[in-house]
Design a protein around this motif. Structure first.
Motif, PDB file in Angstrom:
ATOM      1  N   GLN A  70       0.448  -1.279   0.245  1.00  0.00           N
ATOM      2  CA  GLN A  70       0.134  -0.084  -0.226  1.00  0.00           C
ATOM      3  C   GLN A  70       1.218   1.699  -0.387  1.00  0.00           C
ATOM      4  O   GLN A  70       0.027   2.641  -0.098  1.00  0.00           O
ATOM      5  N   LEU A  71       2.492   0.805   0.420  1.00  0.00           N
ATOM      6  CA  LEU A  71       3.025   2.572   0.771  1.00  0.00           C
ATOM      7  C   LEU A  71       4.348   2.231  -0.258  1.00  0.00           C
ATOM      8  O   LEU A  71       5.126   0.662  -0.232  1.00  0.00           O
ATOM      9  N   PHE A  72       4.897   2.789  -0.833  1.00  0.00           N
ATOM     10  CA  PHE A  72       6.605   3.354  -1.984  1.00  0.00           C
ATOM     11  C   PHE A  72       7.036   3.736  -1.256  1.00  0.00           C
ATOM     12  O   PHE A  72       6.561   5.049  -1.616  1.00  0.00           O
ATOM     13  N   VAL A  73       8.689   3.862  -0.883  1.00  0.00           N
ATOM     14  CA  VAL A  73       9.214   4.842  -0.521  1.00  0.00           C
ATOM     15  C   VAL A  73      10.357   4.874  -1.593  1.00  0.00           C
ATOM     16  O   VAL A  73      10.912   3.638  -1.701  1.00  0.00           O
ATOM     17  N   ASN A  74      10.441   5.188  -2.598  1.00  0.00           N
ATOM     18  CA  ASN A  74      11.185   5.040  -3.862  1.00  0.00           C
ATOM     19  C   ASN A  74      12.524   5.611  -3.915  1.00  0.00           C
ATOM     20  O   ASN A  74      12.287   7.249  -3.922  1.00  0.00           O
ATOM     21  N   ASN A  75      12.597   5.219  -2.840  1.00  0.00           N
ATOM     22  CA  ASN A  75      14.091   6.162  -2.677  1.00  0.00           C
ATOM     23  C   ASN A  75      16.017   5.463  -2.723  1.00  0.00           C
ATOM     24  O   ASN A  75      16.680   6.895  -3.119  1.00  0.00           O
ATOM     25  N   ALA A  76      15.919   4.957  -3.491  1.00  0.00           N
ATOM     26  CA  ALA A  76      17.699   4.580  -3.149  1.00  0.00           C
ATOM     27  C   ALA A  76      18.313   5.719  -4.442  1.00  0.00           C
ATOM     28  O   ALA A  76      17.319   5.752  -4.875  1.00  0.00           O
ATOM     29  N   GLY A  77      19.145   5.410  -4.051  1.00  0.00           N
ATOM     30  CA  GLY A  77      20.111   6.765  -5.465  1.00  0.00           C
ATOM     31  C   GLY A  77      22.014   6.983  -4.852  1.00  0.00           C
ATOM     32  O   GLY A  77      21.852   6.395  -3.766  1.00  0.00           O
ATOM     33  N   ILE A  78      22.838   7.188  -5.960  1.00  0.00           N
ATOM     34  CA  ILE A  78      24.222   7.113  -5.819  1.00  0.00           C
ATOM     35  C   ILE A  78      24.270   9.065  -6.337  1.00  0.00           C
ATOM     36  O   ILE A  78      23.421   9.705  -6.953  1.00  0.00           O
ATOM     37  N   MET A 118      -0.392  -1.911  -7.638  1.00  0.00           N
ATOM     38  CA  MET A 118      -1.507  -0.944  -6.669  1.00  0.00           C
ATOM     39  C   MET A 118      -2.854  -1.321  -7.202  1.00  0.00           C
ATOM     40  O   MET A 118      -4.238  -1.174  -7.048  1.00  0.00           O
ATOM     41  N   VAL A 119      -2.647  -0.899  -8.963  1.00  0.00           N
ATOM     42  CA  VAL A 119      -3.700  -1.151  -9.516  1.00  0.00           C
ATOM     43  C   VAL A 119      -4.642  -2.030  -9.333  1.00  0.00           C
ATOM     44  O   VAL A 119      -6.258  -2.281  -9.167  1.00  0.00           O
ATOM     45  N   GLU A 120      -4.112  -3.262  -9.155  1.00  0.00           N
ATOM     46  CA  GLU A 120      -4.482  -4.802  -9.725  1.00  0.00           C
ATOM     47  C   GLU A 120      -5.182  -4.481  -8.234  1.00  0.00           C
ATOM     48  O   GLU A 120      -6.073  -5.900  -7.835  1.00  0.00           O
ATOM     49  N   GLN A 121      -4.497  -4.328  -6.960  1.00  0.00           N
ATOM     50  CA  GLN A 121      -5.492  -4.617  -5.599  1.00  0.00           C
ATOM     51  C   GLN A 121      -6.372  -3.994  -5.558  1.00  0.00           C
ATOM     52  O   GLN A 121      -7.361  -3.752  -4.286  1.00  0.00           O
ATOM     53  N   GLY A 122      -6.584  -2.596  -6.374  1.00  0.00           N
ATOM     54  CA  GLY A 122      -7.921  -1.968  -6.101  1.00  0.00           C
ATOM     55  C   GLY A 122      -8.412  -1.224  -4.551  1.00  0.00           C
ATOM     56  O   GLY A 122      -9.141  -0.671  -4.714  1.00  0.00           O
ATOM     57  N   GLU A 123      -6.722  -1.055  -4.203  1.00  0.00           N
ATOM     58  CA  GLU A 123      -7.506  -0.127  -2.488  1.00  0.00           C
ATOM     59  C   GLU A 123      -6.895   1.851  -2.492  1.00  0.00           C
ATOM     60  O   GLU A 123      -6.701   1.886  -1.485  1.00  0.00           O
ATOM     61  N   GLY A 124      -6.385   1.859  -3.586  1.00  0.00           N
ATOM     62  CA  GLY A 124      -5.310   3.331  -3.770  1.00  0.00           C
ATOM     63  C   GLY A 124      -4.211   2.463  -2.901  1.00  0.00           C
ATOM     64  O   GLY A 124      -3.801   1.350  -2.912  1.00  0.00           O
ATOM     65  N   GLY A 125      -3.351   3.726  -2.590  1.00  0.00           N
ATOM     66  CA  GLY A 125      -1.854   3.633  -2.379  1.00  0.00           C
ATOM     67  C   GLY A 125      -1.341   5.008  -2.037  1.00  0.00           C
ATOM     68  O   GLY A 125      -1.069   5.953  -2.591  1.00  0.00           O
ATOM     69  N   ALA A 126      -0.169   4.767  -1.717  1.00  0.00           N
ATOM     70  CA  ALA A 126       0.428   6.392  -2.174  1.00  0.00           C
ATOM     71  C   ALA A 126       2.032   6.151  -1.509  1.00  0.00           C
ATOM     72  O   ALA A 126       2.799   4.703  -1.114  1.00  0.00           O
ATOM     73  N   ILE A 127       2.448   7.181  -2.779  1.00  0.00           N
ATOM     74  CA  ILE A 127       3.719   6.637  -2.976  1.00  0.00           C
ATOM     75  C   ILE A 127       5.038   8.450  -2.525  1.00  0.00           C
ATOM     76  O   ILE A 127       4.453   9.246  -3.086  1.00  0.00           O
ATOM     77  N   VAL A 128       6.046   7.985  -2.346  1.00  0.00           N
ATOM     78  CA  VAL A 128       7.174   8.869  -2.168  1.00  0.00           C
ATOM     79  C   VAL A 128       8.227   8.431  -2.969  1.00  0.00           C
ATOM     80  O   VAL A 128       8.836   7.516  -2.299  1.00  0.00           O
ATOM     81  N   ASP A 162      -7.467   6.443  -9.748  1.00  0.00           N
ATOM     82  CA  ASP A 162      -6.620   5.012  -8.556  1.00  0.00           C
ATOM     83  C   ASP A 162      -6.893   5.006  -7.088  1.00  0.00           C
ATOM     84  O   ASP A 162      -7.078   4.132  -6.760  1.00  0.00           O
ATOM     85  N   ASN A 163      -6.398   6.473  -6.565  1.00  0.00           N
ATOM     86  CA  ASN A 163      -6.720   6.668  -5.430  1.00  0.00           C
ATOM     87  C   ASN A 163      -5.269   6.514  -4.976  1.00  0.00           C
ATOM     88  O   ASN A 163      -4.871   6.158  -3.959  1.00  0.00           O
ATOM     89  N   ILE A 164      -4.581   5.906  -5.884  1.00  0.00           N
ATOM     90  CA  ILE A 164      -3.154   6.349  -5.967  1.00  0.00           C
ATOM     91  C   ILE A 164      -2.579   8.178  -5.997  1.00  0.00           C
ATOM     92  O   ILE A 164      -2.272   8.735  -6.951  1.00  0.00           O
TER      93      ILE A 164
END
Length: 251
Positions: free
Chosen positions: A86-94, A131-141, A179-181
């Protein structure tokens, strides 16, 4: 600090989990009652750094975020271990090498964009599909940088990659709002993490002297903004770009 609405019981994926902002985000989300999949090239390091008291709520996965199959695998791991994401922190970086454009090797430019921009794109692609498949929404940073807003010299690869993340964030927010994402980006300034050069760390007062808040951020302070943007407290915020730099971008 803990107690933001809508986080408890949800499953989060955090990339770059073995150190810095990623590790702080894992810790904060565990405190908020989430289950967390911590993703890093070194899964053992992520496991060691992020080990919670309740080990059943944390699962470490080794992955190269620049490889599409690895991104699909960490999403699959979240589904298999915790039932979904439901939640995603898209954080990896160099950071990459700090080099003038005329001296930068094309391979180094490609390497930095491969992790920082391609990695964010592939993570979005895999997580949004689920998230779309789940149909529950979600949040991403998505983790961008002050360098995307006010790039210094010698950061062509890093700054370009982080600026691209801002466009990816806005496009994803447009495509998946119905999609409430929700998809937002943060732009940290100088944070006291391993990516910060020792020379900077040893001269904090001088480096930060001209900033409105003349110090480095702590990773936990950045994690606090991440947690807020993932929570229901930010339920109507999407496509936003949020600085967390003590006002450094203003000067």
């Amino acid at each position: 600090m803990a107690g933001l609405r809508g986080l408890g019981g949800k499953t989060a994926i955090v990339t770059g989990a073995a150190s810095g902002i990623g590790a702080a985000a894992v810790s904060r989300l565990l405190d908020e009652g989430c289950q967390v999949v911590g993703v890093d090239l070194d899964a053992e390091a992520a496991r060691r750094v992020c080990a919670p008291a309740d080990t059943g709520r944390f699962h470490a996965v080794a992955a190269d975020v620049a490889v599409e199959a690895d991104c699909e695998a960490y999403v699959r791991a979240a589904v298999e271990r915790f039932g979904g994401v439901q939640l995603f922190v898209n954080n990896a970086g160099i950071l990459g090498k700090l080099t003038p454009i005329v001296d930068m090797e094309a391979g180094e430019f490609d390497r930095v964009l491969g992790v920082n921009l391609r990695g964010v794109f592939l993570g979005l692609k895999a997580v949004l599909r689920r998230m779309v498949e789940q149909g529950e929404g979600g949040a991403i940073v998505n983790t961008s940088s002050k360098g995307a807003l006010k790039p210094p010299a010698n950061t062509a690869a890093y700054g370009t990659s982080k600026a691209g993340i801002l466009t990816l964030t806005k496009v994803a927010a447009i495509e998946h709002g119905r999609d409430n994402i929700r998809v937002n980006a943060i732009c940290p300034g100088l944070v006291d993490t391993p990516i910060l050069s020792p020379a900077y760390r040893e001269h904090e007062a001088e480096v930060c002297a001209g900033f409105p808040m003349p110090r480095f951020a702590q990773a936990a302070e950045v994690a606090g903004l991440i947690a807020y943007l993932l929570s229901d407290e930010a339920a109507f915020q999407t496509g936003g770009v949020y600085s967390v730099d003590g006002g450094a971008v203003l000067v």
